[in-house]
Write a protein that holds these residues in place. Structure first.
Motif, PDB file in Angstrom:
ATOM      1  N   MET A 162       0.812  -1.213   0.000  1.00 54.34           N
ATOM      2  CA  MET A 162       0.000   0.000   0.000  1.00 54.34           C
ATOM      3  C   MET A 162       0.851   1.272   0.000  1.00 54.34           C
ATOM      4  SD  MET A 162      -3.131  -0.805  -0.229  1.00 54.34           S
ATOM      5  CE  MET A 162      -3.984   0.718   0.137  1.00 54.34           C
ATOM      6  N   PHE A 163       2.076   1.208   0.539  1.00 56.29           N
ATOM      7  CA  PHE A 163       2.831   2.445   0.707  1.00 56.29           C
ATOM      8  C   PHE A 163       3.155   3.162  -0.604  1.00 56.29           C
ATOM      9  CE2 PHE A 163       3.596   1.805   5.269  1.00 56.29           C
ATOM     10  CZ  PHE A 163       3.317   3.108   5.653  1.00 56.29           C
TER      11      PHE A 163
ATOM     12  N   ALA B  91      -3.811  -9.910  20.022  1.00 55.82           N
ATOM     13  CA  ALA B  91      -3.030  -8.718  19.658  1.00 55.82           C
ATOM     14  C   ALA B  91      -2.985  -8.541  18.141  1.00 55.82           C
ATOM     15  CB  ALA B  91      -1.612  -8.825  20.227  1.00 55.82           C
ATOM     16  N   PHE B  92      -2.704  -9.637  17.432  1.00 51.42           N
ATOM     17  CA  PHE B  92      -2.673  -9.559  15.967  1.00 51.42           C
ATOM     18  C   PHE B  92      -4.045  -9.165  15.414  1.00 51.42           C
ATOM     19  CE2 PHE B  92       0.953 -11.358  13.368  1.00 51.42           C
ATOM     20  CZ  PHE B  92       1.915 -11.051  14.306  1.00 51.42           C
ATOM     21  N   ALA B  93      -5.086  -9.796  15.957  1.00 49.64           N
ATOM     22  CA  ALA B  93      -6.438  -9.534  15.442  1.00 49.64           C
ATOM     23  C   ALA B  93      -6.833  -8.077  15.665  1.00 49.64           C
ATOM     24  CB  ALA B  93      -7.446 -10.463  16.111  1.00 49.64           C
ATOM     25  N   THR B  94      -6.588  -7.553  16.856  1.00 47.05           N
ATOM     26  CA  THR B  94      -7.044  -6.187  17.149  1.00 47.05           C
ATOM     27  C   THR B  94      -6.181  -5.139  16.423  1.00 47.05           C
ATOM     28  OG1 THR B  94      -5.746  -6.273  19.179  1.00 47.05           O
ATOM     29  CG2 THR B  94      -8.094  -6.660  19.394  1.00 47.05           C
ATOM     30  N   VAL B  95      -4.864  -5.305  16.495  1.00 44.35           N
ATOM     31  CA  VAL B  95      -3.999  -4.269  15.910  1.00 44.35           C
ATOM     32  C   VAL B  95      -4.051  -4.316  14.378  1.00 44.35           C
ATOM     33  CG1 VAL B  95      -1.653  -3.364  15.738  1.00 44.35           C
ATOM     34  CG2 VAL B  95      -2.495  -4.223  17.923  1.00 44.35           C
ATOM     35  N   ALA B  96      -3.888  -5.500  13.789  1.00 49.07           N
ATOM     36  CA  ALA B  96      -3.903  -5.584  12.324  1.00 49.07           C
ATOM     37  C   ALA B  96      -5.318  -5.350  11.783  1.00 49.07           C
ATOM     38  CB  ALA B  96      -3.377  -6.943  11.864  1.00 49.07           C
ATOM     39  N   GLY B  97      -6.320  -5.906  12.441  1.00 51.07           N
ATOM     40  CA  GLY B  97      -7.709  -5.673  12.018  1.00 51.07           C
ATOM     41  C   GLY B  97      -8.065  -4.198  12.144  1.00 51.07           C
ATOM     42  N   GLY B  98      -7.662  -3.596  13.256  1.00 46.61           N
ATOM     43  CA  GLY B  98      -7.908  -2.163  13.444  1.00 46.61           C
ATOM     44  C   GLY B  98      -7.199  -1.334  12.389  1.00 46.61           C
TER      45      GLY B  98
ATOM     46  N   LEU C 282      -3.548   9.305   8.932  1.00 47.49           N
ATOM     47  CA  LEU C 282      -4.202   8.159   9.584  1.00 47.49           C
ATOM     48  C   LEU C 282      -4.095   6.904   8.719  1.00 47.49           C
ATOM     49  CD1 LEU C 282      -7.391   9.894  11.062  1.00 47.49           C
ATOM     50  CD2 LEU C 282      -5.385   9.058  12.314  1.00 47.49           C
ATOM     51  N   ALA C 283      -4.211   7.081   7.402  1.00 49.98           N
ATOM     52  CA  ALA C 283      -4.043   5.924   6.509  1.00 49.98           C
ATOM     53  C   ALA C 283      -2.632   5.359   6.643  1.00 49.98           C
ATOM     54  CB  ALA C 283      -4.314   6.337   5.061  1.00 49.98           C
ATOM     55  N   ALA C 284      -1.661   6.260   6.820  1.00 53.62           N
ATOM     56  CA  ALA C 284      -0.272   5.798   6.980  1.00 53.62           C
ATOM     57  C   ALA C 284      -0.076   5.069   8.307  1.00 53.62           C
ATOM     58  CB  ALA C 284       0.686   6.988   6.889  1.00 53.62           C
TER      59      ALA C 284
ATOM     60  N   LEU D 267       0.217  -2.459   9.460  1.00 55.04           N
ATOM     61  CA  LEU D 267       0.125  -3.710   8.695  1.00 55.04           C
ATOM     62  C   LEU D 267       1.490  -4.175   8.201  1.00 55.04           C
ATOM     63  CD1 LEU D 267      -3.156  -2.980   6.774  1.00 55.04           C
ATOM     64  CD2 LEU D 267      -2.765  -4.855   8.381  1.00 55.04           C
ATOM     65  N   GLU D 268       2.463  -3.271   8.172  1.00 51.07           N
ATOM     66  CA  GLU D 268       3.815  -3.667   7.780  1.00 51.07           C
ATOM     67  C   GLU D 268       4.611  -4.126   8.998  1.00 51.07           C
ATOM     68  OE1 GLU D 268       5.243  -1.151   4.389  1.00 51.07           O
ATOM     69  OE2 GLU D 268       7.083  -1.202   5.557  1.00 51.07           O
TER      70      GLU D 268
END
Lengths: 83, 318
Positions: free
Chosen positions: A1-2, A51-58, B228-230, B236-237
């Motif tokens: 995405m970056f 932790a993975f579910a909340t942080v990555a899902g969030g 916020l998107a970043a 995710l990274e």
């Protein structure tokens, strides 16, 4: 995405590439520090799966919401004029 | 952007593309070279892990400071000059990590390097976007793939140098000299003048090519949304790359194979970036973004409910 985010941030209407990228990198650098603290904190409280579910899902939800909001705001924003 | 005319780009654009790709590689290699040698630096400075962690926070702090200042500095200097200054400073400053005599000095040095890294990041990507627009085809993913290649090569070189017993000063000194030479050669090929920013669509003139003067404070809504998107994107990274080994160890007691999660994530990111431009040109930005969100959601779901390490690694790769 970056790569996509960098392109979008550099071409935000009404502001310079440097300012748009600066805001994006502010989120990126701050987010990296927040993520480390969040995963560490939640995992010691509820375990790694939660932790993975909340942080990555969030994070997915935050990206989705902010990109939608950003598109709406860009459509509403007035033309930038000199300071 | 989607329909590329079958004409060769001008020489200056091709040179700018090569120079930009080179600085992406240089930037990736600058920081990764000394990462494998952090334990050696910790021991030399007599730090424990807590002290090391506090010292390493300098990079993050410098990044925040740099991000707050970079908009005005970039507008004043232009991306070409800013990129030259930042890349040269990083190439000279990185080897100083090897000679920092005290943790406080290292903290200050890392803060400065973090600040200049943001300057470099902004200027490098501004150049990259201009190159992409002049080439009339997608290259951002490939350029970020160059960064990943530089990062991987630097980390590998750092590991090999450590294993071979090469002194930290020699290792970083030689690498810094190579990186500096690369930047000095490439800087003459950067695109010299930044494009004017785009006015808002509603208020733009009908011919669409008259840009409003740059203002210091842009429309806050889109910029905050971008920040916020970043935050989401970096999470995710960071989650799979930094925490996958801990996840596999804690959840599956993976032991020595836990590191495969990190390797799989790095490899998947590199493949994604090298292939991303082709996918983007085929699908278009909207469909690719939608597909990305579905895949990210699926990857998170697979990882957290995985019954075995291999399934979890598959989720991390997605």
């Amino acid at each position: 995405m970056f790569p996509l985010l960098y392109t979008t941030a550099a071409r935000l209407p009404g502001t310079s590439a440097g300012a748009g990228l600066g805001w994006m990198l502010l989120g990126q650098r701050g987010g990296a520090m927040l993520t480390a603290a969040a995963v560490g904190g939640v995992s010691s409280w509820q375990g790694m799966r939660v932790a993975f579910a909340t942080v990555a899902g969030g994070a997915v939800a935050l990206m989705l919401a902010s990109l939608r909001q950003g598109n709406r705001a860009a459509e509403r924003a007035p033309l930038a004029t000199s300071a | 952007m989607s329909s590329a005319p079958p004409i060769a780009p001008p020489t200056d654009v091709r040179r700018a593309a090569i120079a930009t790709a080179a600085v992406f590689v240089v930037n990736g290699a600058t920081f990764s070279n000394w990462l494998p040698r952090i334990p050696e630096i910790r021991d030399r400075l007599g730090l424990d892990n807590a002290g090391l962690g506090a010292t390493l926070l300098g990079g993050g702090l410098g990044g925040i400071l740099g991000a707050l200042a970079v908009g005005r500095i970039s507008e004043r200097l232009g991306s070409s000059r800013l990129l030259s200054i930042a890349a040269i400073t990083l190439s000279i400053g990185m080897p100083l990590v090897a000679v920092a005599p005290h943790a406080a000095v290292l903290l200050v040095l890392l803060t400065a390097l973090g600040t200049f890294d943001v300057f470099n990041d902004v200027a490098m990507n501004t150049q990259a976007v201009m190159v992409q627009e002049r080439l009339r085809r997608q290259v951002m993913n490939r350029l970020h793939g160059m960064w990943s290649l530089g990062f991987t090569a630097g980390a590998l070189l750092g590991s090999v140098a450590q294993a071979a017993g090469v002194s930290l000063r020699w290792h970083l000194g030689v690498v810094g000299a190579v990186l500096l030479t690369t930047v000095l050669v490439c800087r003459r090929w950067f695109l010299p003048i930044d494009d004017p920013h785009q006015p808002h669509a509603e208020a733009a003139s009908t011919d669409g090519d008259v840009a409003a003067p740059v203002r210091r404070r842009g429309p806050r809504g889109p910029m905050i949304a971008m920040a916020l998107a970043a935050v989401g994107a970096i999470s995710l990274e960071v989650v799979p790359s930094d925490w996958s080994a801990v996840f596999l160890t804690d959840v599956f007691d993976a032991g020595r194979t836990a590191g495969f999660g990190t390797v799989a994530c790095a490899a998947a990111m590199l493949v994604g970036r090298l292939a991303g431009d082709h996918v983007l040109e085929r699908l278009g930005e909207h469909r690719m973004t939608t597909l990305s969100f579905w895949l990210m959601g699926a990857g998170v779901a697979i990882t957290v409910v995985a019954p075995a390490p291999a399934v979890a690694i598959a989720g991390l790769v997605v």
